[in-house]
Design an enzyme around this catalytic site. Structure first.
Site, PDB file in Angstrom:
ATOM      1  N   ALA A 185       0.760  -1.239  -0.013  1.00  0.00           N
ATOM      2  CA  ALA A 185      -0.061   0.015  -0.050  1.00  0.00           C
ATOM      3  C   ALA A 185       0.696   1.280  -0.059  1.00  0.00           C
ATOM      4  CB  ALA A 185      -0.782  -0.185   1.363  1.00  0.00           C
ATOM      5  N   LYS A 186       2.130   1.207   0.343  1.00  0.00           N
ATOM      6  CA  LYS A 186       2.993   2.295   0.473  1.00  0.00           C
ATOM      7  C   LYS A 186       2.361   3.544   1.145  1.00  0.00           C
ATOM      8  CE  LYS A 186       5.833   0.365  -3.316  1.00  0.00           C
ATOM      9  NZ  LYS A 186       4.963  -0.627  -3.507  1.00  0.00           N
TER      10      LYS A 186
END
Lengths: 271, 271
Positions: B95-96
């Protein structure tokens, strides 16, 4: 929305206020929990009460993702309501995304096309090919994190890289990217004195400035160092407006808090 | 899942393969589009065919968000299917994310509690107070971007900060954060020779290594420089496995590609 339209709205409303729609079900008035969609009900009431006082709304996606499908639906309804009822308002998906090229394109489509936001916040750590896919969308705006308003900003952003602070390297490097005219930047208000230096690098770009109010930033200081002839500032306030009251009067109190900021902005704009 | 359990699974399966579930409706076999939920149907078929060959699955959230509610539902179904049927498998939400403290807590809850992933990838740009909210979840793992596998990694990550490359500063600084034992790191395979230096800083941490295959990284090189006595590597392959065929045989072909990598890993593990 074009930046020309945004500048025109700022002049018309005498406001460069952005309201953060960071809806936490533990903080909203408890009578709303009886609604079918409490998150949207809260946002709608805030928007109805404040839309004439601000030029932008900024839902932070974390607060919607935290509620899963229900949250994502509330986000969709909120952006649709804004686009249908108030198309003149600039919308910001505060998502802080960024990934390798083809993946950033998926994020860009999600926020610019499907949800039809005017802009999205993006993190710079992965560099050019993680940001350019967002910049490819014309009349959409990529708001790059430069200098954030939290304490952790001093961990890396203000460290010296090849003789210059990292956030300045981010500003300078990003100017060379394709379609850089679609860039705006996040610059925290808690470091207003940095804004003079920042304006030397990006004199014309819009700055989204969080941290006024709850995080201690000062509006006068930010404008002194950060404003240009087109204003080119969006000052965000979230908690200070939307959670000013958690009673049945929450929307009216939010409006009066927004009005205070708008009036302060009007004074600055007419100086 | 604890790292001890993950290490034990790696030994049992003789594999440290992670399969990226990056589902693009334009790339999956077209007969699946007739299914009620084509994204989940694709993931389920890939999982059923490959789960004995890998120790982790990594859906990248961009590919789900791009399909709005439909995509988010498919992500929920995928993680639930994995947790129900294969609880021994390590799950990664790629998802960073990363935001100011209270907002990162919302993201952490979304991925660790609601979706019940074992881990999430996080960007370091906003520093300590944007990452520690994730680290507060025990037996959950925060996979910090250090050196990514894309060209843009050279824009900032490899620049020299106070005499040391930024990605090394990220590694060293992050070790001082509260609950740093819950950290893992993303290190791109396209820069295998950097792994020797990285191991000097973080000898014990797990590394998630993208970029083997489609992005040109070499498994032997990565293992030579990056493996420790507990292996402590998760090698990700996405497109090279899941899109190896787009015919009706896609799942079997995915399994045979995964098997090739698993067998290569087994040889390395028994050397």
């Amino acid at each position: 929305m074009t930046t020309t339209q945004l500048i025109s709205e700022i002049q018309k409303k005498q406001s460069f206020l952005c309201i953060g729609l960071d809806v936490d079900l533990n903080k909203i008035p408890q009578h709303l929990l009886k609604e079918e969609d409490p998150i949207f009900a809260f946002n709608k009431a805030v928007i109805d009460a404040t839309h004439h006082l601000c030029v932008a709304y900024k839902p932070n996606t974390a607060f919607y993702e935290a509620y899963g499908i229900k949250g994502w639906k509330a986000l969709e309804k909120t952006i649709k309501y804004l686009n249908d009822k108030h198309p003149e308002i600039f919308t910001i998906a505060d998502a802080k995304r960024g990934d390798i090229g083809n993946t950033s394109t998926m994020y860009a489509k999600a926020f610019f096309e499907d949800l039809a936001f005017d802009s999205v916040t993006v993190a710079p750590y992965m560099g050019k090919d993680s940001v350019e896919p967002f910049l490819a969308f014309e009349n959409k705006h990529t708001i790059l994190l430069a200098l954030t308003s939290n304490q952790g900003a001093f961990d890396f952003q203000t460290k010296t890289v090849d003789g210059k602070e990292l956030y300045k390297q981010v500003l300078e490097t990003s100017k060379t990217w394709k379609n850089a005219h679609n860039l705006m930047y996040v610059v925290g208000a808690t470091k207003a004195e940095y804004l003079a230096d920042i304006r030397k690098i990006i004199p014309d770009s819009f700055l989204l400035v969080p941290g006024v109010g709850a995080q201690g930033g000062n509006l006068q200081e930010v404008c002194k160092y950060g404003m240009n002839t087109n204003v080119s500032l969006l000052i965000n306030s979230s908690r200070g407006i939307i959670y000013a009251s958690n009673g049945e009067d929450f929307a009216q109190v939010a409006a009066s808090k927004a009005k205070e900021l708008q009036e302060e902005m009007q004074v600055i704009l007419t100086q």
